[in-house]
Design a protein around this motif. Structure first.
Motif, PDB file in Angstrom:
ATOM      1  N   TYR A 160       0.809  -1.218   0.000  1.00 54.14           N
ATOM      2  CA  TYR A 160       0.000   0.000   0.000  1.00 54.14           C
ATOM      3  C   TYR A 160       0.840   1.265   0.000  1.00 54.14           C
ATOM      4  O   TYR A 160       0.360   2.328  -0.399  1.00 54.14           O
ATOM      5  CB  TYR A 160      -0.967  -0.015   1.183  1.00 54.14           C
ATOM      6  CG  TYR A 160      -1.989  -1.120   1.056  1.00 54.14           C
ATOM      7  CD1 TYR A 160      -2.912  -1.126   0.019  1.00 54.14           C
ATOM      8  CD2 TYR A 160      -2.005  -2.184   1.954  1.00 54.14           C
ATOM      9  CE1 TYR A 160      -3.832  -2.144  -0.120  1.00 54.14           C
ATOM     10  CE2 TYR A 160      -2.923  -3.217   1.830  1.00 54.14           C
ATOM     11  CZ  TYR A 160      -3.835  -3.185   0.781  1.00 54.14           C
ATOM     12  OH  TYR A 160      -4.744  -4.205   0.641  1.00 54.14           O
ATOM     13  N   ILE A 161       2.098   1.174   0.462  1.00 54.09           N
ATOM     14  CA  ILE A 161       2.982   2.332   0.320  1.00 54.09           C
ATOM     15  C   ILE A 161       3.276   2.544  -1.158  1.00 54.09           C
ATOM     16  O   ILE A 161       3.194   3.665  -1.677  1.00 54.09           O
ATOM     17  CB  ILE A 161       4.295   2.128   1.114  1.00 54.09           C
ATOM     18  CG1 ILE A 161       4.018   2.175   2.620  1.00 54.09           C
ATOM     19  CG2 ILE A 161       5.315   3.182   0.732  1.00 54.09           C
ATOM     20  CD1 ILE A 161       3.570   3.527   3.130  1.00 54.09           C
ATOM     21  N   GLY A 162       3.627   1.460  -1.844  1.00 52.89           N
ATOM     22  CA  GLY A 162       3.827   1.557  -3.285  1.00 52.89           C
ATOM     23  C   GLY A 162       2.563   2.015  -3.992  1.00 52.89           C
ATOM     24  O   GLY A 162       2.607   2.855  -4.906  1.00 52.89           O
ATOM     25  N   LEU A 322      -3.500   0.613   4.152  1.00 48.85           N
ATOM     26  CA  LEU A 322      -2.231   0.488   4.867  1.00 48.85           C
ATOM     27  C   LEU A 322      -2.468   0.425   6.373  1.00 48.85           C
ATOM     28  O   LEU A 322      -1.891  -0.422   7.072  1.00 48.85           O
ATOM     29  CB  LEU A 322      -1.308   1.658   4.526  1.00 48.85           C
ATOM     30  CG  LEU A 322       0.006   1.718   5.315  1.00 48.85           C
ATOM     31  CD1 LEU A 322       0.869   0.493   5.037  1.00 48.85           C
ATOM     32  CD2 LEU A 322       0.770   2.996   4.984  1.00 48.85           C
ATOM     33  N   LEU A 323      -3.315   1.302   6.883  1.00 48.97           N
ATOM     34  CA  LEU A 323      -3.620   1.298   8.319  1.00 48.97           C
ATOM     35  C   LEU A 323      -4.239  -0.030   8.744  1.00 48.97           C
ATOM     36  O   LEU A 323      -3.902  -0.582   9.796  1.00 48.97           O
ATOM     37  CB  LEU A 323      -4.564   2.459   8.658  1.00 48.97           C
ATOM     38  CG  LEU A 323      -3.997   3.870   8.465  1.00 48.97           C
ATOM     39  CD1 LEU A 323      -5.082   4.917   8.706  1.00 48.97           C
ATOM     40  CD2 LEU A 323      -2.804   4.102   9.397  1.00 48.97           C
ATOM     41  N   GLY A 328      -3.839  -5.531  11.065  1.00 43.86           N
ATOM     42  CA  GLY A 328      -3.928  -6.971  10.865  1.00 43.86           C
ATOM     43  C   GLY A 328      -2.641  -7.685  11.225  1.00 43.86           C
ATOM     44  O   GLY A 328      -2.664  -8.799  11.766  1.00 43.86           O
ATOM     45  N   THR A 329      -1.505  -7.061  10.942  1.00 46.65           N
ATOM     46  CA  THR A 329      -0.224  -7.659  11.312  1.00 46.65           C
ATOM     47  C   THR A 329      -0.101  -7.752  12.826  1.00 46.65           C
ATOM     48  O   THR A 329       0.390  -8.748  13.366  1.00 46.65           O
ATOM     49  CB  THR A 329       0.941  -6.832  10.737  1.00 46.65           C
ATOM     50  OG1 THR A 329       0.779  -6.722   9.325  1.00 46.65           O
ATOM     51  CG2 THR A 329       2.278  -7.498  11.025  1.00 46.65           C
ATOM     52  N   HIS A 330      -0.555  -6.708  13.511  1.00 49.39           N
ATOM     53  CA  HIS A 330      -0.562  -6.736  14.981  1.00 49.39           C
ATOM     54  C   HIS A 330      -1.449  -7.875  15.494  1.00 49.39           C
ATOM     55  O   HIS A 330      -1.079  -8.593  16.426  1.00 49.39           O
ATOM     56  CB  HIS A 330      -1.051  -5.388  15.514  1.00 49.39           C
ATOM     57  CG  HIS A 330      -1.193  -5.347  17.006  1.00 49.39           C
ATOM     58  ND1 HIS A 330      -0.108  -5.235  17.855  1.00 49.39           N
ATOM     59  CD2 HIS A 330      -2.294  -5.422  17.818  1.00 49.39           C
ATOM     60  CE1 HIS A 330      -0.526  -5.235  19.117  1.00 49.39           C
ATOM     61  NE2 HIS A 330      -1.851  -5.352  19.109  1.00 49.39           N
ATOM     62  N   LEU A 331      -2.612  -8.053  14.885  1.00 47.08           N
ATOM     63  CA  LEU A 331      -3.511  -9.141  15.284  1.00 47.08           C
ATOM     64  C   LEU A 331      -2.881 -10.505  15.012  1.00 47.08           C
ATOM     65  O   LEU A 331      -2.948 -11.414  15.848  1.00 47.08           O
ATOM     66  CB  LEU A 331      -4.838  -9.026  14.531  1.00 47.08           C
ATOM     67  CG  LEU A 331      -5.758  -7.861  14.907  1.00 47.08           C
ATOM     68  CD1 LEU A 331      -6.976  -7.838  13.992  1.00 47.08           C
ATOM     69  CD2 LEU A 331      -6.186  -7.975  16.360  1.00 47.08           C
ATOM     70  N   PHE A 387     -11.010  -4.431   5.314  1.00 45.66           N
ATOM     71  CA  PHE A 387     -11.172  -5.734   5.949  1.00 45.66           C
ATOM     72  C   PHE A 387     -10.348  -6.800   5.236  1.00 45.66           C
ATOM     73  O   PHE A 387      -9.835  -7.721   5.865  1.00 45.66           O
ATOM     74  CB  PHE A 387     -12.653  -6.126   5.960  1.00 45.66           C
ATOM     75  CG  PHE A 387     -13.515  -5.242   6.823  1.00 45.66           C
ATOM     76  CD1 PHE A 387     -12.978  -4.561   7.911  1.00 45.66           C
ATOM     77  CD2 PHE A 387     -14.865  -5.069   6.547  1.00 45.66           C
ATOM     78  CE1 PHE A 387     -13.763  -3.747   8.711  1.00 45.66           C
ATOM     79  CE2 PHE A 387     -15.657  -4.263   7.337  1.00 45.66           C
ATOM     80  CZ  PHE A 387     -15.111  -3.598   8.417  1.00 45.66           C
ATOM     81  N   TYR A 388     -10.208  -6.674   3.926  1.00 44.81           N
ATOM     82  CA  TYR A 388      -9.325  -7.581   3.180  1.00 44.81           C
ATOM     83  C   TYR A 388      -7.895  -7.439   3.671  1.00 44.81           C
ATOM     84  O   TYR A 388      -7.186  -8.429   3.885  1.00 44.81           O
ATOM     85  CB  TYR A 388      -9.405  -7.252   1.685  1.00 44.81           C
ATOM     86  CG  TYR A 388      -8.386  -8.001   0.844  1.00 44.81           C
ATOM     87  CD1 TYR A 388      -8.690  -9.231   0.272  1.00 44.81           C
ATOM     88  CD2 TYR A 388      -7.104  -7.479   0.637  1.00 44.81           C
ATOM     89  CE1 TYR A 388      -7.765  -9.917  -0.491  1.00 44.81           C
ATOM     90  CE2 TYR A 388      -6.173  -8.163  -0.119  1.00 44.81           C
ATOM     91  CZ  TYR A 388      -6.500  -9.377  -0.675  1.00 44.81           C
ATOM     92  OH  TYR A 388      -5.564 -10.065  -1.418  1.00 44.81           O
ATOM     93  N   SER A 389      -7.482  -6.201   3.890  1.00 43.75           N
ATOM     94  CA  SER A 389      -6.103  -5.934   4.283  1.00 43.75           C
ATOM     95  C   SER A 389      -5.772  -6.431   5.682  1.00 43.75           C
ATOM     96  O   SER A 389      -4.609  -6.664   5.993  1.00 43.75           O
ATOM     97  CB  SER A 389      -5.819  -4.429   4.199  1.00 43.75           C
ATOM     98  OG  SER A 389      -6.087  -3.939   2.905  1.00 43.75           O
ATOM     99  N   LEU A 390      -6.780  -6.565   6.541  1.00 40.22           N
ATOM    100  CA  LEU A 390      -6.540  -7.051   7.893  1.00 40.22           C
ATOM    101  C   LEU A 390      -5.778  -8.363   7.887  1.00 40.22           C
ATOM    102  O   LEU A 390      -4.812  -8.542   8.632  1.00 40.22           O
ATOM    103  CB  LEU A 390      -7.874  -7.251   8.625  1.00 40.22           C
ATOM    104  CG  LEU A 390      -8.513  -6.043   9.299  1.00 40.22           C
ATOM    105  CD1 LEU A 390      -9.849  -6.452   9.890  1.00 40.22           C
ATOM    106  CD2 LEU A 390      -7.608  -5.455  10.380  1.00 40.22           C
ATOM    107  N   ALA A 391      -6.216  -9.309   7.068  1.00 40.68           N
ATOM    108  CA  ALA A 391      -5.600 -10.642   7.090  1.00 40.68           C
ATOM    109  C   ALA A 391      -4.788 -10.935   5.843  1.00 40.68           C
ATOM    110  O   ALA A 391      -3.624 -11.319   5.920  1.00 40.68           O
ATOM    111  CB  ALA A 391      -6.677 -11.714   7.265  1.00 40.68           C
TER     112      ALA A 391
END
Length: 513
Positions: A160-162, A322-323, A328-331, A387-391
């Motif tokens: 998402y940065i890219g 990105l957020l 999601g990475t934290h989860l 929600f897609y980005s979460l996992a």
């Protein structure tokens, strides 16, 4: 910085500080993921720009071909990606894949017709798959287990940065009245590949690859650098190294080879590959293809038709995603990989049916549709992508190499990438045609097969949180293949390692080279 032997032609000068080295590994992860993220968002922007669509005289079919052609290369890349990573080393494989990607970027920016554009994107996809597979394996094998979720998760999070950079650039060049409105964004894509090449001499080779090649002292040095600031006698570093040594020794004695056929040789290997590689296809059919490559067409179905508004929506969408990916990475790191995937998938199903319903209402009577209906539909589309980005954003590269053992890891991840790319090629080509012909019904169809995916995750996925790659063997084979305590127990002081005893045992043993 310390000169560290790598066992390959590509040298390394590595920081002795574990924190500094981890930061470099994170940077390596970020620039790799930014390349693919930039591509998706760039094509999103280009498909909105008249200067691009008019130059190539695009129809729905040729729009799909231009966009989906990168996945032709992405299908071909995995056939050699695992083999190259296993034979040449993880870092050299990243290097050569990145060089091929740069060639594709240059040709894409210089494209004179659809054929040249398609060929360039095939080359770009081929190279990015080689570097992507090698990076996924490399980072999973090199990061210490306590940071692996973040280190490897960011390999896709910075997609998402890219994407954000691409969205901003296409928003800025969108006003240009020349072909540079799309050529400049295309050319800028190569910046990330150049950054990747720059960082490679400052990170070490995978310690697991070094052990498998019989370079034991070099591997032990890397383990100490990544876990204990270069201290070879640190209990955690000793435990990590002994686990790697014992497990790879076991695989060699068990007759496990590095052949691509190893992924189907035994029932356990097949199970590990099927579970691990499922992340690729599952993430692809989740429904994000529409917003990732055809945001303009999706917004058209919701009533947002102004080109400038669509480009702005592209920028905002990538910040939001990105957020969510970082959340999601934290989860995944703290809650677990499987629960995070199930939560994300459940939310996606709800969103798809809501989007489908709202889009139907708009399509039935667009002239009388209220502004609140339009805004509501767009809001749920944005929620869906988040929600897609979460996992799926962090797990796409994190989960497969965790589930697969060393002898099948590179080829298994390549197989996962192949499954993802094969489905993506089909869906990216079909989606604009489907949206043009059946509109809102595409969301309903997508939501229905997402229910099946949720059931498969609940039944078959295993949890890998808090374990080293070697400790995950116990989930599939009943026990791990080393006698040292689990690394996290040693790190927390719950278990101890007799450093002198373990070092003596390693000196007495004669590992298979």
């Amino acid at each position: 910085m310390r000169r560290t032997p790598t066992g390959t032609w590509l040298p390394a000068w590595v920081p002795q500080s574990t924190t500094n080295l981890s930061a470099l590994l994170l940077f390596c992860s970020m620039v790799n993921s930014a390349t693919s993220g930039y591509d998706g968002s760039m094509l999103n922007g280009l498909n909105i720009l008249p200067s691009y669509t008019d130059y190539f005289k695009l129809t729905p079919a040729t729009t799909g071909l231009n966009t989906a052609s990168i996945f032709i290369g992405s299908i071909l890349g995995p056939f050699v990606a695992g083999i190259i990573a296993d034979r040449l080393g993880r870092r050299p494989a990243i290097f050569w894949g990145t060089v091929i990607t740069i060639i594709g970027v240059v040709l894409q920016a210089a494209a004179q017709n659809i054929a040249m554009f398609v060929v360039a994107r095939v080359i770009l996809g081929f190279g990015s798959q080689i570097s992507g597979v090698a990076a996924g394996v490399y980072l999973s094998e090199t990061f210490p287990s306590r940071w692996r979720a973040w280190g490897v998760g960011l390999l896709n999070n910075f997609y998402y940065i890219g994407a954000l950079i691409a969205a901003g650039i296409t928003l800025g060049t969108g006003e240009w009245q020349s072909t540079w409105a799309w050529r400049a964004p295309s050319l800028f894509q190569g910046i990330f590949s150049l950054l990747c090449i720059f960082i490679l001499p400052f990170v070490p080779e995978s310690p697991r690859w070094l052990v498998h090649r019989g370079l034991f002292e070099e591997a032990r040095t890397v383990v100490a650098q990544t876990n204990s600031n270069g201290n070879l006698t640190n209990p955690v570093a000793i435990a990590v190294y002994k686990e790697i040594l014992d497990t790879i020794e076991f695989e060699k004695k068990d007759g496990r080879s590095m052949s691509p056929l190893e992924i189907v040789r035994t029932p356990v290997a097949r199970k590990r590959v099927l579970i691990g590689m499922s992340a690729g296809p599952f993430s692809c059919i989740a429904g994000n293809i529409i917003a990732s490559y055809y945001l303009g067409a999706e917004l058209d179905t919701a009533g947002v038709t102004d080109t400038r508004d669509q480009l702005k929506a592209n920028v905002v969408l990538n910040v939001w995603c990105l957020l969510c990916a970082l959340t999601g990475t934290h989860l995944a790191a703290n809650w677990g990989r499987k629960p995070t995937a199930m939560l994300s998938q459940s939310l996606l199903i709800v969103c798809l049916f809501v989007i489908g319903g709202l889009s139907k209402i708009y399509a039935d009577d667009p002239e009388r549709a209220s502004q609140s209906l339009v805004y509501g539909d767009v809001a749920v589309m944005f929620l869906f992508q988040g929600f897609y980005s979460l996992a799926w954003t962090p797990l796409l590269f994190l989960y497969p190499p965790e589930v697969m053992n060393y002898s099948i890891r590179a080829n298994g991840l390549a197989f996962s990438a192949f499954g993802l790319s094969a489905l993506a090629l089909l869906l990216v080509f079909v989606m604009p045609i489907g949206i043009a012909n059946i509109g809102w019904r595409m969301y309903m169809i997508n939501g229905s097969w997402d229910i099946i995916v949720l059931i498969l995750i609940a039944v078959f996925w295993v949890e890998t949180k808090g374990k080293t790659l070697e400790e995950i063997d116990a989930i599939f084979e009943g026990h791990k293949h080393s006698s040292v305590p689990d690394v996290e127990l040693v790190r927390k002081g719950v278990a101890t390692v007799d450093v002198d005893l373990v070092q003596g045992a390693m000196r007495d043993e004669k590992p298979i080279r």
